[in-house]
Design an enzyme around this catalytic site. Sequence first.
Site, mmCIF file in Angstrom:
data_model
loop_
_atom_site.group_PDB
_atom_site.id
_atom_site.type_symbol
_atom_site.label_atom_id
_atom_site.label_comp_id
_atom_site.label_asym_id
_atom_site.label_seq_id
_atom_site.Cartn_x
_atom_site.Cartn_y
_atom_site.Cartn_z
ATOM 1 N N ASP A 73 -48.112 -25.131 -3.814
ATOM 2 C CA ASP A 73 -47.525 -24.961 -3.010
ATOM 3 C C ASP A 73 -48.714 -26.845 -2.696
ATOM 4 O O ASP A 73 -49.152 -26.885 -3.315
ATOM 5 C CB ASP A 73 -47.711 -24.537 -1.442
ATOM 6 C CG ASP A 73 -49.088 -24.086 -1.703
ATOM 7 O OD1 ASP A 73 -49.830 -23.543 -2.192
ATOM 8 O OD2 ASP A 73 -49.504 -24.104 -0.329
ATOM 9 N N GLU A 136 -51.296 -21.617 -0.599
ATOM 10 C CA GLU A 136 -52.549 -21.981 -0.667
ATOM 11 C C GLU A 136 -53.005 -22.736 0.332
ATOM 12 O O GLU A 136 -54.030 -22.480 1.029
ATOM 13 C CB GLU A 136 -53.416 -22.326 -2.535
ATOM 14 C CG GLU A 136 -55.047 -22.061 -2.322
ATOM 15 C CD GLU A 136 -54.768 -23.627 -1.878
ATOM 16 O OE1 GLU A 136 -56.510 -23.446 -2.213
ATOM 17 O OE2 GLU A 136 -54.594 -24.970 -1.607
#
Length: 371
Positions: A73, A136
Site C-alpha cells: 500500500d 502498513e
Amino acid sequence: MNASVDTADVPLEEARNLLIDLVSIPSPSGEESEAADRLVEFFSAHGREAWIDEVGNVRAPADDAVLLTSHVDTVPGQVPVEVQPADADDLEADVAEEEGEDVLWGRGSVDATGPLAAMAAAAVRTGVSFVGVVGEETNSRGARHLVVDREEPDAVVNGEPSGTDGITLGYRGFLVGTYVASSESGHTSRPEPNAIQHATEWWTSVEEAFEPEDGADEVPVFEQVTAKPVAIDGGISDDGLSVEATLEAQLRVPPSMDVETVRETAEDELEIGTVSWAEPIPPVMESPRTEVARAFRAAIRKESEDPRLLRKTGTSDMNLYAGAWNCPMATYGPGNSDLDHAPDERLSLAEFDRSVAVLERVATTLADADD
C-alpha cells in the site's frame, strides 16, 4: 521452513518493468488488490507458488533463511507516473540522482513500491521467501496477521527506503490515542472552560510532560518521546445541550522507553474527559553485529559504497516483527525517505538496480550460511 525452491533469472529490465507497473497501479491502503495481483503474476511467471491470503497479503514462501517483506500500500495522492532523465537544475545533494539518468516519478516509487519490487526480484533470483503486506500506512493489518499466521523465519529484511548504502536498525514505537470530553453548553461569556478547552489543556500538559529536561537540548529526536495532535473536532452537540470535543493524538516512543510507561504518563495528565488507545507498536533497536547487518555491510561495499547505519524517528512493520519474532532483522530499500509521501516522490532507476544487487547478495549470503 527451509524449502528448496528453484531460482530464476530476472533481468534488470524486467525488474524495472515490475516497478513501473506497480507504481502505475494506484494502491492506497485498502485498495491494494490490483497491485497484489500483479505481484502474484510476477512470481507465477517465474515458477514460484504465490497467492493472496485472507487479509490481502501476497505470500510467496520458499527458503526461510531470510524473509524479504515490504508493503504493497501507499498513502493517497496522485503523482503523475513517468520516467524522465534527471535534470541538473532539479538535483539535490541528498537525492541519489545524476544528470541524465532515468528517474521514475510516481506515488509509492520511494515508499515503498521501490523496495517492494526490488525484493520481489531478489526473492526470485535467490529462492528466498517473500511477503508483500497490506495496510502498513494505516493499521499494519498485513504485518499483524503475518506474525500470527506463519512460522518465525531465520531472518527478516523489511523493505523501506534507506538509500542503497543505508541499513536501518532502529525505529521508534507508535501510540495512538483518542481523547473525548463533553461539557454543558452555555453562553460563551461564562468563565468555565468548555470541552474544547479541556481537550487543548490536556494536550498541552502531555506535550510539556515529554519535553526534554533543561540541558538536554542535544538529545537526538530518536531518543525523545514526541507528541503530535493530528486531528481535533468540537462544537455544540446536535441537541444544543452540550459542547463536545475529540482530539486524535500520536506519540512516538524511543527504544529507551516502553509504550506502557508513555501511555501512563499521558493518562496522568488527564483530569477531565477520557482517552482510548489503539493497539500500540513497540520500538525496536537491532544490533549492528547480527548476521543480517554484517551481510548488508559486505553487500553494500561490493557496490563500492560506504554502509551507513540508520535510526529512523518514525515507525515501520519491522517494529511488529521484532516484537513477535526472535530473529535478526534490518530494514533496507532504495529511495530517499525525505521524499516519502511527497508531491515530488521519485526514484532513480540506477539506484533501484543497485538495491536489487545488494538484496541478492544479502539473501545469498544468509541462505548459504543456513545450509
